[in-house]
Design an enzyme around this catalytic site. Sequence first.
Site, PDB file in Angstrom:
ATOM      1  N   GLY A  12       0.898  -1.066  -0.083  1.00 55.68           N
ATOM      2  CA  GLY A  12      -0.018  -0.107  -0.073  1.00 55.68           C
ATOM      3  C   GLY A  12       0.767   1.082  -0.029  1.00 55.68           C
ATOM      4  O   GLY A  12       0.438   2.118   0.591  1.00 55.68           O
ATOM      5  N   SER A  14       1.555   3.321  -2.590  1.00 59.72           N
ATOM      6  CA  SER A  14       1.382   4.459  -3.708  1.00 59.72           C
ATOM      7  C   SER A  14       0.641   5.736  -3.278  1.00 59.72           C
ATOM      8  O   SER A  14       1.029   6.816  -3.881  1.00 59.72           O
ATOM      9  CB  SER A  14       0.507   3.764  -4.483  1.00 59.72           C
ATOM     10  OG  SER A  14      -0.690   3.129  -4.102  1.00 59.72           O
ATOM     11  N   ASN A  90       1.442  -2.318   5.260  1.00 55.95           N
ATOM     12  CA  ASN A  90       0.507  -0.903   5.525  1.00 55.95           C
ATOM     13  C   ASN A  90      -0.756  -1.041   4.700  1.00 55.95           C
ATOM     14  O   ASN A  90      -1.782  -0.160   5.142  1.00 55.95           O
ATOM     15  CB  ASN A  90       1.275   0.201   5.004  1.00 55.95           C
ATOM     16  CG  ASN A  90       0.552   1.570   4.805  1.00 55.95           C
ATOM     17  OD1 ASN A  90       0.337   2.089   5.578  1.00 55.95           O
ATOM     18  ND2 ASN A  90       0.326   1.911   3.514  1.00 55.95           N
ATOM     19  N   TYR A 155     -13.316  -3.676  10.483  1.00 55.48           N
ATOM     20  CA  TYR A 155     -12.090  -3.114  10.956  1.00 55.48           C
ATOM     21  C   TYR A 155     -11.390  -3.224  12.048  1.00 55.48           C
ATOM     22  O   TYR A 155     -10.199  -3.609  11.988  1.00 55.48           O
ATOM     23  CB  TYR A 155     -12.426  -1.556  10.304  1.00 55.48           C
ATOM     24  CG  TYR A 155     -11.073  -0.654  10.120  1.00 55.48           C
ATOM     25  CD1 TYR A 155     -10.381  -0.943   8.992  1.00 55.48           C
ATOM     26  CD2 TYR A 155     -10.692   0.252  11.240  1.00 55.48           C
ATOM     27  CE1 TYR A 155      -9.127   0.138   8.907  1.00 55.48           C
ATOM     28  CE2 TYR A 155      -9.554   0.825  11.126  1.00 55.48           C
ATOM     29  CZ  TYR A 155      -8.630   0.937  10.016  1.00 55.48           C
ATOM     30  OH  TYR A 155      -7.656   1.641   9.714  1.00 55.48           O
ATOM     31  N   ALA A 157     -11.840  -5.803  14.025  1.00 53.71           N
ATOM     32  CA  ALA A 157     -11.557  -7.301  14.248  1.00 53.71           C
ATOM     33  C   ALA A 157     -10.138  -7.396  13.441  1.00 53.71           C
ATOM     34  O   ALA A 157      -9.395  -7.978  13.997  1.00 53.71           O
ATOM     35  CB  ALA A 157     -12.530  -8.045  13.667  1.00 53.71           C
ATOM     36  N   ILE A 188      -5.563  10.466  10.595  1.00 53.41           N
ATOM     37  CA  ILE A 188      -4.406  10.673   9.752  1.00 53.41           C
ATOM     38  C   ILE A 188      -5.135  11.353   8.113  1.00 53.41           C
ATOM     39  O   ILE A 188      -5.858  10.655   7.975  1.00 53.41           O
ATOM     40  CB  ILE A 188      -3.515   9.666   9.140  1.00 53.41           C
ATOM     41  CG1 ILE A 188      -2.859   8.918  10.876  1.00 53.41           C
ATOM     42  CG2 ILE A 188      -2.264  10.242   8.774  1.00 53.41           C
ATOM     43  CD1 ILE A 188      -2.071   9.826  11.554  1.00 53.41           C
TER      44      ILE A 188
HETATM   45  P1  NAP Z   1      -5.294   5.319   1.577  1.00 54.17           P
HETATM   46  O1  NAP Z   1      -4.873   6.591   1.464  1.00 54.17           O
HETATM   47  O2  NAP Z   1      -6.588   4.718   1.351  1.00 54.17           O
HETATM   48  O3  NAP Z   1      -4.048   4.182   0.967  1.00 54.17           O
HETATM   49  C1  NAP Z   1      -4.351   2.870   0.755  1.00 54.17           C
HETATM   50  C2  NAP Z   1      -3.167   1.902  -0.038  1.00 54.17           C
HETATM   51  O4  NAP Z   1      -3.192   0.754   0.198  1.00 54.17           O
HETATM   52  C3  NAP Z   1      -3.098   2.194  -1.379  1.00 54.17           C
HETATM   53  O5  NAP Z   1      -1.766   2.509  -1.770  1.00 54.17           O
HETATM   54  C4  NAP Z   1      -3.661   1.126  -2.326  1.00 54.17           C
HETATM   55  O6  NAP Z   1      -3.193   1.052  -3.507  1.00 54.17           O
HETATM   56  C5  NAP Z   1      -3.201   0.043  -0.879  1.00 54.17           C
HETATM   57  N1  NAP Z   1      -4.351  -0.938  -1.246  1.00 54.17           N
HETATM   58  C6  NAP Z   1      -5.381  -1.072  -0.733  1.00 54.17           C
HETATM   59  N2  NAP Z   1      -5.831  -2.479  -0.938  1.00 54.17           N
HETATM   60  C7  NAP Z   1      -4.853  -3.194  -1.359  1.00 54.17           C
HETATM   61  C8  NAP Z   1      -4.838  -4.476  -1.915  1.00 54.17           C
HETATM   62  N3  NAP Z   1      -5.621  -5.361  -1.558  1.00 54.17           N
HETATM   63  N4  NAP Z   1      -3.568  -4.887  -2.154  1.00 54.17           N
HETATM   64  C9  NAP Z   1      -2.438  -3.878  -2.253  1.00 54.17           C
HETATM   65  N5  NAP Z   1      -2.633  -2.784  -2.229  1.00 54.17           N
HETATM   66  C10 NAP Z   1      -3.952  -2.285  -1.339  1.00 54.17           C
HETATM   67  O7  NAP Z   1      -4.877   4.469   3.155  1.00 54.17           O
HETATM   68  P2  NAP Z   1      -4.164   5.073   4.223  1.00 54.17           P
HETATM   69  O8  NAP Z   1      -5.114   6.019   5.001  1.00 54.17           O
HETATM   70  O9  NAP Z   1      -2.850   5.678   3.856  1.00 54.17           O
HETATM   71  O10 NAP Z   1      -4.048   3.806   5.355  1.00 54.17           O
HETATM   72  C11 NAP Z   1      -2.672   3.056   5.171  1.00 54.17           C
HETATM   73  C12 NAP Z   1      -2.925   2.152   6.388  1.00 54.17           C
HETATM   74  O11 NAP Z   1      -3.078   3.082   7.666  1.00 54.17           O
HETATM   75  C13 NAP Z   1      -3.863   1.251   6.395  1.00 54.17           C
HETATM   76  O12 NAP Z   1      -3.836   0.004   6.797  1.00 54.17           O
HETATM   77  C14 NAP Z   1      -5.011   1.649   7.299  1.00 54.17           C
HETATM   78  O13 NAP Z   1      -5.844   0.861   8.029  1.00 54.17           O
HETATM   79  C15 NAP Z   1      -4.256   2.196   8.596  1.00 54.17           C
HETATM   80  N6  NAP Z   1      -4.593   3.364   9.264  1.00 54.17           N
HETATM   81  C16 NAP Z   1      -5.095   4.650   8.665  1.00 54.17           C
HETATM   82  C17 NAP Z   1      -5.730   5.788   9.527  1.00 54.17           C
HETATM   83  C18 NAP Z   1      -6.131   7.103   8.904  1.00 54.17           C
HETATM   84  O14 NAP Z   1      -6.518   7.834   9.458  1.00 54.17           O
HETATM   85  N7  NAP Z   1      -5.564   7.240   7.590  1.00 54.17           N
HETATM   86  C19 NAP Z   1      -5.630   5.358  10.800  1.00 54.17           C
HETATM   87  C20 NAP Z   1      -5.659   4.181  11.126  1.00 54.17           C
HETATM   88  C21 NAP Z   1      -4.854   3.330  10.513  1.00 54.17           C
HETATM   89  P3  NAP Z   1      -4.127   1.809  -4.566  1.00 54.17           P
HETATM   90  O15 NAP Z   1      -3.364   3.126  -4.738  1.00 54.17           O
HETATM   91  O16 NAP Z   1      -3.425   1.084  -5.978  1.00 54.17           O
HETATM   92  O17 NAP Z   1      -5.359   1.790  -4.683  1.00 54.17           O
END
Ligand code: NAP
Length: 251
Positions: A12, A14, A90, A155, A157, A188
């Site tokens: 993840g 990108s 991630n 989520y 779980a 975030i």
């Molecule tokens: P995001 O902006 O939605 O980015 C998600 C990333 O994961 C993208 O690079 C996406 O690829 C990739 N992805 C999704 N499904 C995938 C799959 N099946 N196989 C390969 N790649 C996949 O998410 P984010 O907010 O940065 O979150 C990143 C991590 O932090 C996650 O685990 C999330 O649960 C955790 N988190 C986030 C927050 C928050 O507030 N943002 C809070 C707590 C935890 P594409 O670009 O190709 O779609």
Amino acid sequence: MNLTGRVALVTGGSRGIGRAIVARLAGAGAKVAFVYQSNQEAAEALAAELKAQGSEVLAIKADVSSKEEADQAVEQVTTAFGRLDILVNNAGITRDGLLATMTSDQWRQVIDTNLTGVFNFCQAATRTMMSQRYGRVINMSSVAADFSNPGQVNYAASKAGIEGFSRCMATELAKRGVTVNCVAPGFIETDMTVAVVNSFGDKIKQSIPVRRLGKPEDIANAVHFLASEESSYITGQTLKVDGGLTLGGMG
Ligand code: NAP
């Protein structure tokens, strides 16, 4: 915390938090591969930007929920870069809905991506890290693992599962020089949270003691430390990076 000579793989990578982690690890001198699922434009833009800065970067299209694609991705990294020192799991998604109306698809997609994805990549990377007698695994949890949000049973779980998984893996691999830790972000600012931030941004800020939302770079800072040699005496832990959100104080 120089990472020259180290090889990292970030799932993840990108967009959002993963993108900031990729940029940070590359900036610290690591060769970095990252996995994305579908947004090729974002992946190519990141790879081009980092290559222009002199980093060695590899973008890999794969679905983390597929065991076969995880095995192939790790194989690609070790073939291209010769080793694998740092794995950051991630990639994650949300498919929110109240339990009463949540579909099996919503449940399965989140568990398959967030939890099974971690299993797939950890298992694929373990043999290489064990034989190197060195590894840093960082799994992305969330404050949702132990902080209850209605509409997120799937989520929560998946993230609680990641933390239990990581503790067990840490005990299995400690004597091989491999540490396994989690980072649990609060709110975030990324694509994942854009809708909720647009609707409730000010209210959310008031509930965070430091009075601001987190930036992807705040998480990259923590991951960089856990990915470094300097963190060698820390394993099986979860580091909350949430501006104090979960402290439960009156501030
Ligand atoms: P995001 O902006 O939605 O980015 C998600 C990333 O994961 C993208 O690079 C996406 O690829 C990739 N992805 C999704 N499904 C995938 C799959 N099946 N196989 C390969 N790649 C996949 O998410 P984010 O907010 O940065 O979150 C990143 C991590 O932090 C996650 O685990 C999330 O649960 C955790 N988190 C986030 C927050 C928050 O507030 N943002 C809070 C707590 C935890 P594409 O670009 O190709 O779609």
